[in-house]
Design an enzyme around this catalytic site. Structure first.
Site, PDB file in Angstrom:
ATOM      1  N   ASN A 209     -24.569  27.712 -37.856  1.00  0.00           N
ATOM      2  CA  ASN A 209     -26.000  27.618 -38.482  1.00  0.00           C
ATOM      3  C   ASN A 209     -25.819  27.089 -39.588  1.00  0.00           C
ATOM      4  O   ASN A 209     -26.458  26.410 -40.153  1.00  0.00           O
ATOM      5  CB  ASN A 209     -26.408  28.790 -37.894  1.00  0.00           C
ATOM      6  CG  ASN A 209     -27.156  28.909 -36.844  1.00  0.00           C
ATOM      7  OD1 ASN A 209     -26.981  27.904 -35.814  1.00  0.00           O
ATOM      8  ND2 ASN A 209     -27.982  29.736 -36.591  1.00  0.00           N
ATOM      9  N   GLY A 254     -36.744  16.608 -45.749  1.00  0.00           N
ATOM     10  CA  GLY A 254     -38.278  17.012 -45.047  1.00  0.00           C
ATOM     11  C   GLY A 254     -38.710  18.236 -46.086  1.00  0.00           C
ATOM     12  O   GLY A 254     -38.302  18.392 -47.210  1.00  0.00           O
ATOM     13  N   CYS A 261     -33.716  31.754 -37.298  1.00  0.00           N
ATOM     14  CA  CYS A 261     -32.205  31.689 -37.251  1.00  0.00           C
ATOM     15  C   CYS A 261     -31.641  31.187 -38.743  1.00  0.00           C
ATOM     16  O   CYS A 261     -30.850  32.123 -39.438  1.00  0.00           O
ATOM     17  CB  CYS A 261     -31.577  30.900 -36.170  1.00  0.00           C
ATOM     18  SG  CYS A 261     -31.886  31.582 -34.498  1.00  0.00           S
TER      19      CYS A 261
HETATM   20  N1  LIG Z   1     -34.283  32.159 -31.311  1.00  0.00           N
HETATM   21  C1  LIG Z   1     -33.250  31.314 -31.348  1.00  0.00           C
HETATM   22  O1  LIG Z   1     -33.491  30.133 -31.135  1.00  0.00           O
HETATM   23  C2  LIG Z   1     -31.968  31.898 -31.389  1.00  0.00           C
HETATM   24  C3  LIG Z   1     -30.828  30.866 -31.024  1.00  0.00           C
HETATM   25  C4  LIG Z   1     -29.473  31.678 -31.038  1.00  0.00           C
HETATM   26  C5  LIG Z   1     -29.237  32.969 -31.498  1.00  0.00           C
HETATM   27  N2  LIG Z   1     -30.327  33.736 -31.582  1.00  0.00           N
HETATM   28  C6  LIG Z   1     -30.206  35.210 -31.928  1.00  0.00           C
HETATM   29  O2  LIG Z   1     -30.615  35.855 -30.715  1.00  0.00           O
HETATM   30  C7  LIG Z   1     -31.188  37.116 -31.177  1.00  0.00           C
HETATM   31  C8  LIG Z   1     -32.348  37.050 -30.512  1.00  0.00           C
HETATM   32  O3  LIG Z   1     -33.208  36.326 -31.050  1.00  0.00           O
HETATM   33  P1  LIG Z   1     -34.673  36.011 -30.443  1.00  0.00           P
HETATM   34  O4  LIG Z   1     -35.236  34.623 -31.245  1.00  0.00           O
HETATM   35  O5  LIG Z   1     -34.600  35.911 -28.693  1.00  0.00           O
HETATM   36  O6  LIG Z   1     -35.458  37.302 -31.038  1.00  0.00           O
HETATM   37  P2  LIG Z   1     -37.149  37.813 -30.517  1.00  0.00           P
HETATM   38  O7  LIG Z   1     -37.493  38.523 -31.752  1.00  0.00           O
HETATM   39  O8  LIG Z   1     -37.844  36.818 -29.884  1.00  0.00           O
HETATM   40  O9  LIG Z   1     -36.677  38.788 -29.147  1.00  0.00           O
HETATM   41  C9  LIG Z   1     -36.148  39.996 -29.367  1.00  0.00           C
HETATM   42  C10 LIG Z   1     -36.538  40.866 -28.406  1.00  0.00           C
HETATM   43  O10 LIG Z   1     -35.816  42.170 -28.404  1.00  0.00           O
HETATM   44  C11 LIG Z   1     -36.788  43.113 -28.133  1.00  0.00           C
HETATM   45  N3  LIG Z   1     -36.159  44.524 -28.374  1.00  0.00           N
HETATM   46  C12 LIG Z   1     -35.752  44.957 -29.557  1.00  0.00           C
HETATM   47  N4  LIG Z   1     -35.420  46.089 -29.933  1.00  0.00           N
HETATM   48  C13 LIG Z   1     -35.057  46.436 -28.418  1.00  0.00           C
HETATM   49  C14 LIG Z   1     -34.802  47.749 -27.854  1.00  0.00           C
HETATM   50  N5  LIG Z   1     -34.099  48.590 -28.514  1.00  0.00           N
HETATM   51  N6  LIG Z   1     -34.476  47.569 -26.527  1.00  0.00           N
HETATM   52  C15 LIG Z   1     -35.129  46.754 -25.804  1.00  0.00           C
HETATM   53  N7  LIG Z   1     -35.656  45.592 -26.201  1.00  0.00           N
HETATM   54  C16 LIG Z   1     -35.797  45.325 -27.705  1.00  0.00           C
HETATM   55  C17 LIG Z   1     -38.029  42.822 -28.740  1.00  0.00           C
HETATM   56  O11 LIG Z   1     -39.299  43.506 -28.272  1.00  0.00           O
HETATM   57  C18 LIG Z   1     -38.029  41.403 -28.743  1.00  0.00           C
HETATM   58  O12 LIG Z   1     -38.993  40.987 -27.419  1.00  0.00           O
HETATM   59  C19 LIG Z   1     -31.037  37.158 -32.788  1.00  0.00           C
HETATM   60  O13 LIG Z   1     -30.028  37.777 -32.933  1.00  0.00           O
HETATM   61  C20 LIG Z   1     -31.164  35.857 -32.976  1.00  0.00           C
HETATM   62  O14 LIG Z   1     -30.509  35.363 -34.212  1.00  0.00           O
HETATM   63  C21 LIG Z   1     -31.690  33.364 -31.510  1.00  0.00           C
END
Ligand SMILES: NC(=O)c1ccc[n+]([C@@H]2O[C@H](COP(=O)([O-])OP(=O)(O)OC[C@H]3O[C@@H](n4cnc5c(N)ncnc54)[C@H](O)[C@@H]3O)[C@@H](O)[C@H]2O)c1
Length: 443
Positions: A209, A254, A261
């Site tokens: 990243n 841009g 992320c």
């Molecule tokens: N969004 C992306 O494009 C992406 C890509 C690669 C990696 N990531 C990584 O993946 C992880 C998740 O990202 P995201 O974008 O899906 O996050 P998000 O905020 O969209 O989703 C996280 C979810 O986890 C739930 N949650 C939190 N604590 C909880 C618990 N104790 N029990 C049950 N549910 C719980 C929340 O309610 C939420 O729905 C992060 O670490 C992020 O850095 C994200």
């Protein structure tokens, strides 16, 4: 193999749905009852192309279920994915409170051996701590795998099912067998699973990243140089990106990058470095450059129209941090809108998918009564002194300039993604302001 995915956000929901599509039985758990209710009713709470169709099918076929009850889903699982959020803490480190909560819940819930797969982006050393926290609550065998996710929002289903590579960090042959079985369908065409130790896998995610963010920020810095000396960053991009050692991707100058992320991962890597006594200078510089870049469009507008924008109106095209998502986390459009409202302007903003999330993200912003969300880019241009393209949705790329000229107060366009053809904009009688395109503006 019975799978439990904890966290049904952009990552967890895609992972759960796509693994169910591969034939596994998957239970997705989230602590947010509103989200689970929507999912149970067959509605996907996020906009992610292609996801809803697969989700409805695998639910109908009985391989995907949802609940807020983590304990029973975990008790029946052979593999538990942790896909909860890891946002920035105040000091820049990743906030791991949700990861720790899930680890403890796993320890209390499991009824036999389990493989815990960490999908969330987490700092080095987290897998070892997750293992310790789970083991503190159970005597069952626990393998902890670091399996960072590289999907892109907007193309998440495709990225997850046809990844360039799958990174797996673990220290046991049993866990390797489980991961090979899970991903067999995704690596049939020769994409590799790269096995390594947990710590290296954890760092690999941040390395990827931050490297991509560095490419963008370097081009953004060069765009400023291009403007100062009369060059065109688009020409520089094409001349540079066609070098096969460099490649054409992530070289677009841009209005800065946003998203859930890059910004937080840059801060977390910098903090990891300083905590380890190895200060890392590149992530610190990238964060500084990107914060400055997000105010670029507002600064250009102030340079053109003056710092007091009372009585002026601006059409903002695009709210999501990138096209094909409704995600506005750390989106440059939000920074621009706050700048415009602070300077007294009226703002008419639009986005094909992100109006609802932007509305929520901007709650409490001073001057909000001067912001109107509208459904189309033509509507956003109505009565505007200038339109500002912030997110490069394809529908914004070829506007009818004659029609625009008919509804706008003056003919000025700020192109925050360099997607409009400066000559076409100029030929329609518009003043064109791109990013790093001073020579294009003269055409
Ligand atoms: N969004 C992306 O494009 C992406 C890509 C690669 C990696 N990531 C990584 O993946 C992880 C998740 O990202 P995201 O974008 O899906 O996050 P998000 O905020 O969209 O989703 C996280 C979810 O986890 C739930 N949650 C939190 N604590 C909880 C618990 N104790 N029990 C049950 N549910 C719980 C929340 O309610 C939420 O729905 C992060 O670490 C992020 O850095 C994200």
């Amino acid at each position: 193999m019975r799978i439990c995915v904890v966290g049904t956000g952009y990552v967890g929901l895609v992972v759960g749905t796509c693994l169910a599509d591969q034939g596994f039985h998957v239970h997705c758990v989230d602590r947010d009852p509103g989200k689970i209710k929507e999912l149970e009713e067959g509605r996907v709470p996020i906009y992610e192309p292609g996801l809803e169709d697969i989700l409805r099918r695998v639910v109908r076929e009985g391989r995907l279920g949802f609940s807020t009850d983590g304990e029973s889903a975990m008790a029946n699982a052979d593999v538990i994915f942790i896909a909860v959020g890891t946002p920035s803490s105040d000091d820049g480190s990743a906030d791991l409170s949700a990861v720790w909560a899930v680890a403890e819940q796993i320890g209390a819930a499991i009824s036999g051996p389990v493989t815990v797969v960490i999908k969330s982006t987490v700092p080095v050393g987290t897998a070892a701590q997750v293992k310790a926290r789970v083991r503190a609550c159970t005597d069952h065998t626990v393998h902890v795998v670091s399996n960072p996710e590289f999907l892109k929002e907007g193309a998440a289903v495709e990225d997850f099912t046809r990844p360039d590579r799958i990174v797996v960090g673990c220290d046991s042959p049993e866990a390797i067998r489980v991961m090979e079985r899970l991903y067999r369908g995704m690596v049939r065409t020769g994409r590799p699973i790269v096995f390594m130790d947990n710590q290296s896998a954890e760092i690999t995610k941040y390395a990827s990243n931050v490297l991509l963010a560095t490419k963008i920020s370097f081009m953004n810095e060069l765009a400023r140089l291009c403007e100062a000396v009369g060059a065109d960053i688009e020409a520089v991009r094409m001349g540079t990106g066609s070098d096969s050692r460099i490649g054409p991707k992530f070289l677009f100058a841009g209005a800065g990058f946003g998203g859930s992320c890059f910004p937080k991962d840059i801060r977390a890597l910098a903090k990891m470095g300083s905590d380890a006594g190895v200060p890392l200078e590149i992530p610190v510089a990238v964060e500084r450059i990107n914060s400055r870049q997000k105010t670029l469009l507002g600064d250009k507008i102030a340079a053109r129209f003056g710092s007091d924008l009372s009585g002026r109106c601006f059409g903002v095209w695009g709210l999501a941090f990138k096209p094909r998502t409704d995600d506005v986390r750390e989106a440059p459009a939000l920074v621009l809108i706050r700048q415009l409202l602070d300077a007294g302007a009226e703002v008419r903003a639009t986005d094909p998918e992100a109006i609802a999330s932007a509305r929520m993200a901007l709650v409490g912003t001073p001057g909000l009564d001067r912001l109107t969300f509208v459904e189309s880019f033509m509507d956003a241009a109505q009565g505007a002194d200038a339109v500002v393209l912030v997110t490069e949705w394809s529908e914004f790329r070829n506007p009818d300039f004659e029609a625009l000229a008919g509804v706008m107060c003056s003919r000025v366009v700020f192109d925050g993604r360099n997607v409009l053809v400066a000559e076409v904009v100029g030929a329609a009688g518009f003043e064109y302001h791109g990013v790093g395109r001073s020579s294009a503006k003269r055409v």
